[in-house]
Design a protein around this motif. Structure first.
Motif, PDB file in Angstrom:
ATOM      1  N   TYR A 124      64.688  65.183  53.982  1.00 22.54           N
ATOM      2  CA  TYR A 124      63.939  64.228  53.011  1.00 22.54           C
ATOM      3  C   TYR A 124      63.417  63.025  53.921  1.00 22.54           C
ATOM      4  CZ  TYR A 124      63.937  60.912  49.052  1.00 22.54           C
ATOM      5  OH  TYR A 124      63.631  59.942  47.981  1.00 22.54           O
ATOM      6  N   ASP A 125      62.324  62.894  53.891  1.00 21.98           N
ATOM      7  CA  ASP A 125      61.733  61.631  54.693  1.00 21.98           C
ATOM      8  C   ASP A 125      62.040  60.508  53.845  1.00 21.98           C
ATOM      9  OD1 ASP A 125      60.393  60.017  56.287  1.00 21.98           O
ATOM     10  OD2 ASP A 125      58.314  60.548  55.821  1.00 21.98           O
ATOM     11  N   HIS A 128      59.220  57.693  53.599  1.00 18.56           N
ATOM     12  CA  HIS A 128      58.081  58.097  52.992  1.00 18.56           C
ATOM     13  C   HIS A 128      57.762  57.131  51.884  1.00 18.56           C
ATOM     14  CE1 HIS A 128      54.819  59.952  50.877  1.00 18.56           C
ATOM     15  NE2 HIS A 128      54.855  60.763  51.654  1.00 18.56           N
ATOM     16  N   ASP A 150      62.862  65.184  58.054  1.00 18.25           N
ATOM     17  CA  ASP A 150      62.411  66.650  57.596  1.00 18.25           C
ATOM     18  C   ASP A 150      61.528  67.259  58.405  1.00 18.25           C
ATOM     19  OD1 ASP A 150      61.703  68.872  56.254  1.00 18.25           O
ATOM     20  OD2 ASP A 150      60.621  67.676  54.544  1.00 18.25           O
ATOM     21  N   THR A 156      60.871  67.591  51.553  1.00 16.81           N
ATOM     22  CA  THR A 156      60.230  66.136  51.311  1.00 16.81           C
ATOM     23  C   THR A 156      59.060  66.620  50.080  1.00 16.81           C
ATOM     24  OG1 THR A 156      60.418  65.478  53.379  1.00 16.81           O
ATOM     25  CG2 THR A 156      58.812  64.519  51.917  1.00 16.81           C
TER      26      THR A 156
END
Length: 510
Positions: A124-125, A128, A150, A156
């Motif tokens: 998971y970024d 973001h 990620d 993501t």
């Protein structure tokens, strides 16, 4: 001089074919040699050019130019280059087609803080722009690195479909207001695979984190007794596990989706037709949008494409592996790209089929083409990859209908631009699965007193029937519907209209 003549070829073609009146509507940026701008701008005005914007700090100016003035610039030693003044548009938040299709926009996620979705994927970024402010935790898995990065991009994208924020940027997810709890388990390394033992361990970590719904956009052909037992036990403890049916386009089972304790999800397109790649089995239970799904990817890793022909913009998707950049030239028909296309300084229009996308782009390159537009030979947009092949020109995919329209515009000015972005279109049952998992969490948040089996039964009962009447191996019970499920539970309670629970799956449920 040669560079100026080459860059003007496409523009002159458009101007001379369309006539001076049409060309006057075209706006160009003229880059002058140092110190030559003032005198040359005067000459352009005398030739009928209309100054739109002076860029004195850059020795350039934007002009509306008639055909004759444009032609004269090719022989002007005081001009470095001329290019089309490309249009730019405001960027805003987009609602992917799948969100209203599953009725997520009709149900509030204000109560979703009582629910946790565990995403077992590639990470998971956490940085973001559309995900950073979620309620998200994670657990590192041995050998795969930090859960909050990620390298594979897959996790993501999945997370964005479930919970991308309604923040005026990018996209929105099924649960868009930051109330849903997420827990991330990273089981995929950068190469994009893991082991069944890692999946079982991840399941344990999801339960330890309090997850009620588990999203698994993953699978494989081999069954595991250990996995089967673990997911059955988790179901008995109240967990609702949801997994991708598989992307092989056949009737073979994929696991963990095909265990009785796991909801198997098929992929459909924006027309609610099952995707050609979606596996069709007796275990398929629900369907979700899985073709051309727009969602988040790690920041700066997406290819954002724009394509225009004869001043008309077309929707396009950058081919994975394409270099970034912008090119313009007249549009040339290169057929199916099976041989070198004589397209010096032009943009190649190539139909899908026979050989790989990379080989088609290489055929354009060898002939001097400056960009490639590949169009589909089946219905829908072309979303493809160049694999590991290195190319030097930007390349995009467009739909079959847009490709046919472009065939009627050969010889006119075209432009292709690819830049870095934060969102991408993916295909797969992996993309359909988070639509279902997100809806399950959304519905359950309104009725936390219901069991996992009762929520599962409500989703089946209220799914929009697709394909042949009743359950079938392509669509299962149909397209998951959030509002219909919430209304059903409101009218009938957790026990449902028949007073019974869910969990039934396989031959006995048909």
């Amino acid at each position: 001089m040669r560079a100026i003549e080459t860059s003007l070829t496409a523009m002159l073609t458009l101007a001379l074919v369309s006539g001076a009146h049409a060309a006057e509507q075209e706006r160009y940026i003229v880059k002058f040699k140092a110190g030559k701008g003032p005198s040359e701008m005067g000459q352009l005005k005398a030739q009928g050019g209309k100054l739109a914007l002076e860029l004195a700090n850059h020795d350039a100016a934007a002009f509306l130019l008639p055909a004759q003035a444009l032609k004269g610039l090719a022989n002007n030693p005081n001009v470095e280059y001329v290019e089309l003044d490309a249009k730019r548009y405001p960027l805003s938040q987009t609602v992917p087609y799948g969100i209203p299709m599953v009725q997520a926009n009709l149900v509030s996620d204000s109560k979703a803080s009582n629910t946790t979705v565990c995403i077992i994927d590639s990470g998971y970024d956490l940085n973001h722009e559309d995900l950073a402010n979620n309620h998200v935790t994670g657990t590192n898995d041995s050998g795969t690195g930090n859960w909050y990065t990620d390298e594979n991009h897959h996790g993501t994208h999945v997370a964005g479909t479930i919970a991308a924020l309604n923040n005026g940027t990018g996209v929105v997810g099924v649960n868009p207001n930051g109330n849903l709890n997420l827990h991330i388990i990273k089981v995929f390394n950068a190469d994009g695979w893991g082991y069944s033992s890692s999946l079982v361990a991840a399941l344990d970590k999801c339960e330890a984190a309090g997850a009620k719904v588990i999203n698994m956009s993953l699978g494989g052909a081999l069954k595991s007794r250990t996995e089967d037992s673990a997911f059955a036990a988790a179901e008995g403890r109240g967990v609702l596990s949801i997994a991708a049916a598989g992307n092989d386009g056949n009737t073979r089972h994929s696991y963990p989706a095909s265990y009785n304790s796991v909801v198997s999800v098929a992929a459909i397109d924006s027309n609610k037709v099952v995707a050609s790649f979606s596996q069709k089995t007796s275990q398929v239970e629900l369907a979700g949008p899985g073709v051309g799904v727009l969602s988040s990817v790690p920041m700066g890793t997406a290819l954002v494409a724009s394509t225009a022909v004869d001043a008309r913009a077309y929707e396009s998707i950058g081919l994975a592996g394409s270099p970034t950049g912008t090119a313009s030239g007249t549009l040339a028909d290169c057929g199916t790209g099976e041989s070198t296309c004589n397209a010096n300084g032009q943009i190649c229009l190539i139909q899908r089929g026979v050989i790989s996308f990379a080989e088609k782009v290489q055929a354009c390159e060898r002939g001097g083409g400056v960009a490639a537009i590949l169009y589909n030979n089946v219905a829908g947009p072309l979303n493809g990859t160049l694999g590991d092949v290195q190319t030097s020109i930007p390349s995009v995919g467009v739909s079959d209908t847009d490709g046919q329209a472009m065939l009627g515009q050969l010889g006119t000015l075209a432009s292709v631009s690819i830049g870095e972005g934060n969102y991408a279109y993916f295909d797969g049952t992996s993309m359909a699965t988070p639509h279902v998992a997100g809806v399950a969490a959304l519905v359950w948040s309104h009725y936390p007193q219901c069991s996992n089996l009762q929520i599962r039964a409500a989703l089946r009962t209220t799914a929009q029937d697709l394909g042949v009447a009743g359950r079938d191996d392509a669509y299962g019970y149909g397209l998951v519907q959030a509002k219909a499920a919430v209304d059903y539970l409101a009218a009938n309670g957790c026990g449902g209209a028949g007073g019974g629970g869910g969990g039934c799956k396989g031959r006995n449920c048909k």
